[in-house]
Design an enzyme around this catalytic site. Sequence first.
Site, mmCIF file in Angstrom:
data_model
loop_
_atom_site.group_PDB
_atom_site.id
_atom_site.type_symbol
_atom_site.label_atom_id
_atom_site.label_comp_id
_atom_site.label_asym_id
_atom_site.label_seq_id
_atom_site.Cartn_x
_atom_site.Cartn_y
_atom_site.Cartn_z
ATOM 1 N N GLN A 19 4.972 9.425 6.941
ATOM 2 C CA GLN A 19 4.004 10.346 6.318
ATOM 3 C C GLN A 19 4.471 11.785 6.470
ATOM 4 O OE1 GLN A 19 0.290 9.219 8.137
ATOM 5 N NE2 GLN A 19 0.164 7.314 6.966
ATOM 6 N N LYS A 31 0.838 -1.202 0.000
ATOM 7 C CA LYS A 31 0.000 0.000 0.000
ATOM 8 C C LYS A 31 0.876 1.257 0.000
ATOM 9 C CE LYS A 31 -2.735 0.305 3.779
ATOM 10 N NZ LYS A 31 -2.912 1.613 4.436
ATOM 11 N N GLY A 79 -4.778 7.821 5.845
ATOM 12 C CA GLY A 79 -3.909 8.854 6.407
ATOM 13 C C GLY A 79 -2.755 9.169 5.467
ATOM 14 N N ARG A 114 2.941 5.920 -3.332
ATOM 15 C CA ARG A 114 4.069 6.718 -3.836
ATOM 16 C C ARG A 114 4.247 6.537 -5.337
ATOM 17 N NH1 ARG A 114 4.252 5.710 1.427
ATOM 18 N NH2 ARG A 114 5.446 7.054 2.820
ATOM 19 N N ASP A 169 2.701 -1.017 11.885
ATOM 20 C CA ASP A 169 1.365 -1.488 11.495
ATOM 21 C C ASP A 169 1.119 -2.946 11.889
ATOM 22 O OD1 ASP A 169 0.814 0.996 10.453
ATOM 23 O OD2 ASP A 169 1.368 0.461 8.401
ATOM 24 N N ARG A 178 -6.954 -3.456 10.439
ATOM 25 C CA ARG A 178 -5.945 -4.331 11.055
ATOM 26 C C ARG A 178 -6.480 -4.995 12.332
ATOM 27 N NH1 ARG A 178 -2.071 -3.502 7.394
ATOM 28 N NH2 ARG A 178 -1.613 -1.364 6.803
HETATM 29 C C1 S3P Z 1 2.726 4.964 6.156
HETATM 30 C C2 S3P Z 1 3.358 5.369 7.292
HETATM 31 C C3 S3P Z 1 2.968 4.920 8.642
HETATM 32 C C4 S3P Z 1 2.050 3.708 8.613
HETATM 33 C C5 S3P Z 1 0.976 3.869 7.578
HETATM 34 C C6 S3P Z 1 1.593 4.024 6.195
HETATM 35 C C7 S3P Z 1 3.206 5.468 4.857
HETATM 36 O O1 S3P Z 1 2.279 5.979 9.283
HETATM 37 O O2 S3P Z 1 1.481 3.474 9.864
HETATM 38 O O3 S3P Z 1 0.132 2.726 7.564
HETATM 39 O O4 S3P Z 1 2.869 4.876 3.816
HETATM 40 O O5 S3P Z 1 3.944 6.460 4.854
HETATM 41 P P1 S3P Z 1 3.073 7.134 10.086
HETATM 42 O O6 S3P Z 1 3.835 7.929 9.118
HETATM 43 O O7 S3P Z 1 1.990 7.933 10.752
HETATM 44 O O8 S3P Z 1 3.935 6.394 11.066
#
Ligand code: S3P
Length: 448
Positions: A180, A23, A96, A28, A329, A403
């Site tokens: 993120q 994912k 997110g 990206r 995760d 999850r």
């Molecule tokens: C992700 C970063 C993580 C992860 C999310 C995916 C990403 O979050 O928990 O499922 O693809 O950059 P955080 O950046 O909040 O740690």
Amino acid sequence: MRHLVVHPAAAPLLGSVPVPSDKSVGHRALLFSAICHGKSRIVGFSRGEDNLATLQALRALGVRIDEVSQAELVVEGVGIFGLCAPTAPLDCGNSGTTMRLMAGLLAAQPFTSTLIGDASLSSRPMMRVAAPLRARGAAISGAPHRSKADEITAPLTIGPLPEGEYLREIEYDSPVASAQVKSALLLSGLYAHGVTTVNEPSVSRDHTERMMRALGVPLTTFGSIVTLDPAGWNGQMAAFDIALPGDISASAFLSVAAAIVPGSRVTVRSVGVNPTRTGLLEIARDMGVGLSIEAREDAGGEPTADLVTWATALRAAAIGGETVTRAIDEVPIVCALAARASGVTKISGAGELRVKESDRIAAMIKVLRAFGVKCEEHGDGLSIEGGDGPLKAAVIDSQGDHRIAMTAAVMALVGDGPTRIVNAECIATSFPKFVGTLRALGAKIDVE
Ligand code: S3P
């Protein structure tokens, strides 16, 4: 699929299965192909709802994306200055990553965009991206958080950056290890006049850095410090073809299912084993899981391998530090392992779980107790007393978190009767074929 009834495994889980593509890498690949020049091809695209949210948002920004087949996309890149003003709010759904990475990409655009999400995403903290982006000159506003005075949530309104103004350099010491946040700053850094430096407490997943480097963006890393210095860079990235690796965060559920159902042996094929994502494999080995990493290869600049897992006697472990960042995760499914391990497993340094799709510490405490497992909640983690007797069959509410739903389904395989998982439709955000895949390995699951 709204509810699942998972029956205790009557036989070992056996077989070799694929998983949806990663994912994080999928988001990206979409974002970068959209701002490259020319046609990129993305092979093995997962139709999970989170990745689809990024796809739809990019279309709304004027990027043409053809779905050549179920799993193959052709993206016509518009270059970093080619995005168009959207005519409606961009719906990030439950994702997110879509919202926070988009915030970075949109911060330097000459138009205004609004990012919205579902109820869970709309309660998640957005100041972590808004504050550093504001510090470099971006206009970002959000809704007040329901309980924290200095926090904001979606809807986020971003931009415009007035003509003749540019995002400034930034040297950001991130209080959280978050890919993120790091990626939002690096995406905005493509447009900045000046250097972007991000330092994080421990190295979070580095898919953005790998992709940027492969596309010729002048980016360097030194331990947990990433620097993008655009001086002398022409702002052009050429279109690319990418075959996405399998998602280790999806394979984790199958590997743990194999580890806890006696006699099982399961192979998950072509899984991404980027070292910033493999915390689970180290934890599993520490806990005694039978695990072999085979057929190593490279897919789209990311290492992949077949993961073979088999059931063994499990022992408790102390889990914390940077391993948690690399397994962030996977902590819910690690709780399932802990519930089957002899001794008390303590998970610490996992406070970030409180602001994921649900408060995953509180959610797992509820799930574990419903299955009759003794556990204790801490501010930044939990302690779990494991054992090898059958778990108590239960009714579990996913709390809208994919999850949590999948972890409960795996635990139910060692229950003393059928377990009902309500509100399981959220599984489609990351692993739409989860039930079919577990069934292919021999599990009995009814869908209502
Ligand atoms: C992700 C970063 C993580 C992860 C999310 C995916 C990403 O979050 O928990 O499922 O693809 O950059 P955080 O950046 O909040 O740690």
